[in-house]
Design a protein around this motif. Structure first.
Motif, PDB file in Angstrom:
ATOM      1  N   VAL A   8      17.913   9.485 -18.765  1.00 29.27           N
ATOM      2  CA  VAL A   8      17.307   8.246 -19.249  1.00 29.27           C
ATOM      3  C   VAL A   8      18.364   7.487 -20.046  1.00 29.27           C
ATOM      4  O   VAL A   8      18.839   7.976 -21.082  1.00 29.27           O
ATOM      5  CB  VAL A   8      16.069   8.512 -20.115  1.00 29.27           C
ATOM      6  CG1 VAL A   8      15.517   7.195 -20.672  1.00 29.27           C
ATOM      7  CG2 VAL A   8      14.990   9.201 -19.289  1.00 29.27           C
ATOM      8  N   ALA A   9      18.722   6.314 -19.561  1.00 33.28           N
ATOM      9  CA  ALA A   9      19.759   5.503 -20.210  1.00 33.28           C
ATOM     10  C   ALA A   9      19.122   4.671 -21.314  1.00 33.28           C
ATOM     11  O   ALA A   9      19.192   3.437 -21.303  1.00 33.28           O
ATOM     12  CB  ALA A   9      20.446   4.611 -19.178  1.00 33.28           C
ATOM     13  N   ASN A  10      18.496   5.353 -22.274  1.00 35.61           N
ATOM     14  CA  ASN A  10      17.790   4.670 -23.341  1.00 35.61           C
ATOM     15  C   ASN A  10      17.563   5.646 -24.486  1.00 35.61           C
ATOM     16  O   ASN A  10      18.140   6.740 -24.491  1.00 35.61           O
ATOM     17  CB  ASN A  10      16.465   4.086 -22.824  1.00 35.61           C
ATOM     18  CG  ASN A  10      16.188   2.724 -23.406  1.00 35.61           C
ATOM     19  OD1 ASN A  10      15.952   2.585 -24.599  1.00 35.61           O
ATOM     20  ND2 ASN A  10      16.237   1.693 -22.571  1.00 35.61           N
ATOM     21  N   ASP A  77      21.258  13.528 -11.159  1.00 35.27           N
ATOM     22  CA  ASP A  77      21.340  12.874  -9.852  1.00 35.27           C
ATOM     23  C   ASP A  77      20.512  11.596  -9.796  1.00 35.27           C
ATOM     24  O   ASP A  77      20.390  10.967  -8.749  1.00 35.27           O
ATOM     25  CB  ASP A  77      20.914  13.829  -8.727  1.00 35.27           C
ATOM     26  CG  ASP A  77      19.512  14.393  -8.928  1.00 35.27           C
ATOM     27  OD1 ASP A  77      18.855  14.004  -9.913  1.00 35.27           O
ATOM     28  OD2 ASP A  77      19.085  15.222  -8.104  1.00 35.27           O
ATOM     29  N   ALA A  78      19.928  11.196 -10.963  1.00 33.06           N
ATOM     30  CA  ALA A  78      19.141   9.962 -11.019  1.00 33.06           C
ATOM     31  C   ALA A  78      19.210   9.394 -12.433  1.00 33.06           C
ATOM     32  O   ALA A  78      19.436  10.130 -13.398  1.00 33.06           O
ATOM     33  CB  ALA A  78      17.686  10.223 -10.623  1.00 33.06           C
ATOM     34  N   ILE A  79      19.013   8.089 -12.530  1.00 35.21           N
ATOM     35  CA  ILE A  79      19.022   7.415 -13.834  1.00 35.21           C
ATOM     36  C   ILE A  79      17.810   6.502 -13.937  1.00 35.21           C
ATOM     37  O   ILE A  79      17.542   5.693 -13.051  1.00 35.21           O
ATOM     38  CB  ILE A  79      20.309   6.593 -14.042  1.00 35.21           C
ATOM     39  CG1 ILE A  79      21.514   7.533 -14.214  1.00 35.21           C
ATOM     40  CG2 ILE A  79      20.190   5.665 -15.258  1.00 35.21           C
ATOM     41  CD1 ILE A  79      22.826   6.820 -14.460  1.00 35.21           C
ATOM     42  N   HIS A  80      17.068   6.656 -15.045  1.00 38.20           N
ATOM     43  CA  HIS A  80      15.962   5.758 -15.390  1.00 38.20           C
ATOM     44  C   HIS A  80      16.435   4.914 -16.563  1.00 38.20           C
ATOM     45  O   HIS A  80      16.848   5.455 -17.591  1.00 38.20           O
ATOM     46  CB  HIS A  80      14.723   6.566 -15.772  1.00 38.20           C
ATOM     47  CG  HIS A  80      13.475   5.738 -15.901  1.00 38.20           C
ATOM     48  ND1 HIS A  80      13.339   4.719 -16.838  1.00 38.20           N
ATOM     49  CD2 HIS A  80      12.299   5.770 -15.210  1.00 38.20           C
ATOM     50  CE1 HIS A  80      12.151   4.172 -16.718  1.00 38.20           C
ATOM     51  NE2 HIS A  80      11.487   4.789 -15.740  1.00 38.20           N
ATOM     52  N   PRO A  81      16.359   3.579 -16.471  1.00 42.02           N
ATOM     53  CA  PRO A  81      16.919   2.739 -17.542  1.00 42.02           C
ATOM     54  C   PRO A  81      15.998   2.480 -18.723  1.00 42.02           C
ATOM     55  O   PRO A  81      16.438   1.903 -19.720  1.00 42.02           O
ATOM     56  CB  PRO A  81      17.213   1.433 -16.806  1.00 42.02           C
ATOM     57  CG  PRO A  81      16.120   1.356 -15.779  1.00 42.02           C
ATOM     58  CD  PRO A  81      15.873   2.772 -15.333  1.00 42.02           C
ATOM     59  N   GLY A  82      14.702   2.861 -18.635  1.00 35.92           N
ATOM     60  CA  GLY A  82      13.775   2.523 -19.713  1.00 35.92           C
ATOM     61  C   GLY A  82      13.557   1.032 -19.785  1.00 35.92           C
ATOM     62  O   GLY A  82      13.416   0.367 -18.754  1.00 35.92           O
ATOM     63  N   TYR A  83      13.525   0.466 -20.994  1.00 29.84           N
ATOM     64  CA  TYR A  83      13.450  -0.985 -21.148  1.00 29.84           C
ATOM     65  C   TYR A  83      14.447  -1.413 -22.224  1.00 29.84           C
ATOM     66  O   TYR A  83      14.845  -0.641 -23.087  1.00 29.84           O
ATOM     67  CB  TYR A  83      12.039  -1.475 -21.479  1.00 29.84           C
ATOM     68  CG  TYR A  83      11.278  -0.663 -22.481  1.00 29.84           C
ATOM     69  CD1 TYR A  83      11.645  -0.639 -23.822  1.00 29.84           C
ATOM     70  CD2 TYR A  83      10.166   0.074 -22.099  1.00 29.84           C
ATOM     71  CE1 TYR A  83      10.946   0.103 -24.736  1.00 29.84           C
ATOM     72  CE2 TYR A  83       9.451   0.814 -23.020  1.00 29.84           C
ATOM     73  CZ  TYR A  83       9.843   0.825 -24.339  1.00 29.84           C
ATOM     74  OH  TYR A  83       9.133   1.565 -25.256  1.00 29.84           O
ATOM     75  N   GLY A  84      14.852  -2.678 -22.155  1.00 26.34           N
ATOM     76  CA  GLY A  84      15.912  -3.135 -23.049  1.00 26.34           C
ATOM     77  C   GLY A  84      17.253  -2.615 -22.571  1.00 26.34           C
ATOM     78  O   GLY A  84      17.386  -2.039 -21.481  1.00 26.34           O
ATOM     79  N   PHE A  85      18.294  -2.811 -23.381  1.00 28.14           N
ATOM     80  CA  PHE A  85      19.639  -2.366 -23.060  1.00 28.14           C
ATOM     81  C   PHE A  85      20.044  -2.775 -21.639  1.00 28.14           C
ATOM     82  O   PHE A  85      20.097  -3.951 -21.328  1.00 28.14           O
ATOM     83  CB  PHE A  85      19.780  -0.865 -23.295  1.00 28.14           C
ATOM     84  CG  PHE A  85      19.616  -0.451 -24.730  1.00 28.14           C
ATOM     85  CD1 PHE A  85      20.303  -1.112 -25.743  1.00 28.14           C
ATOM     86  CD2 PHE A  85      18.759   0.575 -25.093  1.00 28.14           C
ATOM     87  CE1 PHE A  85      20.144  -0.752 -27.079  1.00 28.14           C
ATOM     88  CE2 PHE A  85      18.598   0.943 -26.428  1.00 28.14           C
ATOM     89  CZ  PHE A  85      19.295   0.282 -27.416  1.00 28.14           C
TER      90      PHE A  85
END
Length: 622
Positions: A8-10, A77-85
């Motif tokens: 999670v990129a958040n 092997d996967a990325i979830h960006p969340g919200y913002g950023f």
């Protein structure tokens, strides 16, 4: 493609939210964290965590290269960006896909098409979706106007203009805020609808999952959201859903997204505002009324070559409030520091999505939201009542929050009638407790402090609390908010002490008994009861001269970074004139002169990091 490990990129509550669904699917999780976030709960919840050195978003969560390195290094092997950023950054989505990872979100092309609000309006207009037309050359007849950032959201880079002569200055301020928050200073102007409603429609691919009303806002940021939208005519509801479906199809949308509209109840017309190509902060209300997991649908859409979803009619009503570390009585000034106690009751029909816990440090680097608290019930009134009750019983110490204001909103007759609009909070009472509540809390705190002093005795332990062999003067407890005096320990200012301890005191007032829970942390004393929470600050018997500041000193209201200094030493200033600008929690805060006078000292330079209470400048009153 089946996802095995997801990063999670958040940060904070959205990372925890995504992790919760991943655990239910058997997907391993990876957290990334800046130094300021190392001790937050979401870092512990993940199966693996990767540090991003530094604190500023520009050197941590906005660094595409560091996020991708974290994914590779952790085996994600996967990325979830969340919200913002980076969640609505098409370049980031492309970089994730080019790295051979699964991107949990819409295609880069869809993000790009909707990423610019200016271009998005052009696409929607061509698709037959109603849009607000911005005047090429604004006149007095076009007022009021709204300046908006083309990239990003969250109220940053957004300014209301009510006089034409203010337009250039407000555009400049909006550009500066947008550049700082999103790296893109492009702004545009559109008509401002005074008593409009913010209604948005949730889509997954082109399937509609109902609508939400997000009209209650401060600083153009949402505070209360609910689903379904109250008092919305059925024909308008149907038209909104159809317009959202057309918008999604116009950009061949994949995954979860939200189409936002401005609805004018006076004319029953609505206009496209923007499309958020990501999960929304307020997605839980949709999940509760439609019995759906939107994160799960995001994963399903990303894993499958095609996705066939469906939406059942909404069941009951859900209301969400955003609990912020901010002071509504001080123009919603963000707060930072240690959240010494953070306990929200979990009851049937109540959901808490939190990014913090007791003992967490709330920094100035990110948004001030502590948690989202959501209630689901058969009716709107029942949901509001349940949510207000849970919030009033929560124990939140260490920082000023908007909790009391939220309770006041949920119990307000106009809100309960569904009479909501984007200007609802203009002039709204902050929900401050009446003085009677403070009086009882102060008495309970004074008794508890006396009991603490008794427990700390090393001699004469058998002597009763507050006893004097010669009664020459009363016992006294002095707080910044109140002062309590009493003789003996059984009757204080009309309050009879029924039972007393260092952490709990029961008082009888006018025949009614109330039990107060007292928490002491240094000079801070927090009192919780059925009357609500009261924070008291003990006044020390002796003052340290080193802590005193000169008259006319302008103090930093919070930790932050000095953006600009508008005056020079020796310059004369007017009352209310801007002396400097401080940036904290993604917002810019002007520091103004309290009166007309002369600047005798400037202690801050642009780019300097300052602590709360630090002297920034001194103005000698004329």
């Amino acid at each position: 493609m089946t996802i095995k490990r997801l990063l999670v990129a958040n940060r904070a509550e959205i990372a925890s939210r995504v992790f919760r669904t991943c655990r239910s699917l058997g997907i391993e999780t990876v957290a990334i964290h800046a130094d300021a976030d190392a001790a937050l709960p979401y870092v512990r919840e993940a199966d693996a965590a990767v540090r991003l050195p530094g604190n500023a978003p520009s050197e941590t969560y906005l660094r595409i290269d560091l996020v991708l390195d974290a994914a590779r290094g952790s085996g994600a092997d996967a990325i979830h960006p969340g919200y913002g950023f980076l969640s609505e950054n098409a370049d980031f989505a492309r970089a994730v896909i080019d790295a051979g990872l699964t991107w949990i979100g819409p295609t880069p092309e869809s993000i790009e098409a909707m990423g610019s609000k200016i271009r998005a309006k052009e696409i929607m207009k061509a698709a037959g979706v109603p849009v607000l037309e911005a005047p090429a050359e604004p006149t007095e007849a076009d007022l009021p106007l709204l300046v908006k950032a083309s990239a990003g959201g969250g109220g940053r880079g957004m300014r209301v203009v009510r006089r034409l002569e203010d337009l250039p200055g407000e555009v400049a301020k909006a550009e500066a805020e947008a550049l700082s928050a999103f790296g893109d200073g492009t702004v545009f102007v559109e008509p401002y609808v005074e008593r409009g409603r913010h209604v948005e429609v949730q889509v997954v691919d082109s399937v509609v999952y109902g609508e939400r009303d997000c009209s209650l806002q401060r600083r153009h940021q949402k505070v209360v959201e609910e689903a379904p939208a109250p008092n919305l005519p059925d024909e308008v509801r149907t038209a909104l859903h159809e317009a959202a479906r057309q918008a999604a199809e116009a950009v061949e949308y994949r995954g979860a997204g939200t189409v936002e509209f401005l609805y004018d109840p006076a004319t029953e017309r609505f206009f496209f505002l923007e499309m958020n190509t990501r999960l929304q902060v307020e997605h839980p209300v949709t999940e509760l009324v439609h019995d759906v997991d939107l994160v799960l649908l995001q994963v399903a859409s990303a894993e499958a070559t095609w996705f066939m979803g469906w939406s059942d009619p909404p069941q009951g009503h859900a209301i969400e409030v955003r609990l912020y570390a901010e002071d509504p009585a001080a123009d919603y000034q963000p707060q930072s520091g240690t959240l010494t106690t953070f306990e929200i009751p979990l009851e049937d029909g109540v959901r808490v999505d939190a990014g913090f816990e007791s003992g967490s440090e709330v920094s100035t680097h990110y948004d001030a939201m502590l948690a989202k608290v959501i209630a689901h019930a058969p009716t709107r009134q029942a949901a509001a009542r349940k949510l207000a009750g849970v919030l009033s019983r929560a124990r939140i110490h260490g920082l000023v929050t908007n909790r009391d204001q939220l309770v006041a909103i949920l119990r307000d007759p106009a809100f309960l009638r569904g009479d909501v609009s984007t200007d609802f909070l203009d002039g709204f009472e902050t929900g401050l407790r009446p003085s009677s509540a403070t009086d009882g809390a102060a008495v309970a705190a004074a008794i508890a402090l006396a009991e603490r002093a008794k427990e700390a005795r090393t001699v004469q332990r058998g002597i009763p609390v507050a006893w004097r062999n010669v009664v020459s003067q009363p016992q006294r407890a002095v707080f910044e908010e109140a002062e309590v005096e009493w003789y003996g320990a059984y009757a204080v200012d009309g309050h009879t002490v029924v039972s007393a301890g260092s952490e709990s005191v029961t008082l009888e007032t006018d025949g009614v008994r109330t039990t107060y829970a007292i928490t002491v942390n240094g000079r801070d004393v927090d009192v919780d009861s059925s009357r609500g929470h009261v924070h008291l600050t003990r006044v020390p018997r002796f003052v340290d001269p080193a802590e005193q500041v000169a008259s006319g000193s302008l103090l930093a209201p919070m930790p932050g970074t000095v953006v600009s200094v508008a005056v020079e030493t020796g310059q004369e200033v007017e009352a209310g004139q801007q002396v400097l600008v401080l940036e904290a929690m993604k917002m810019q805060h002007p520091v103004l002169s309290p009166y007309a006078g002369t600047v005798t000292e400037i202690d801050a330079k642009p780019g300097a990091q300052v602590a709360a209470g630090e002297v920034l400048a001194v103005v000698e009153e004329a």
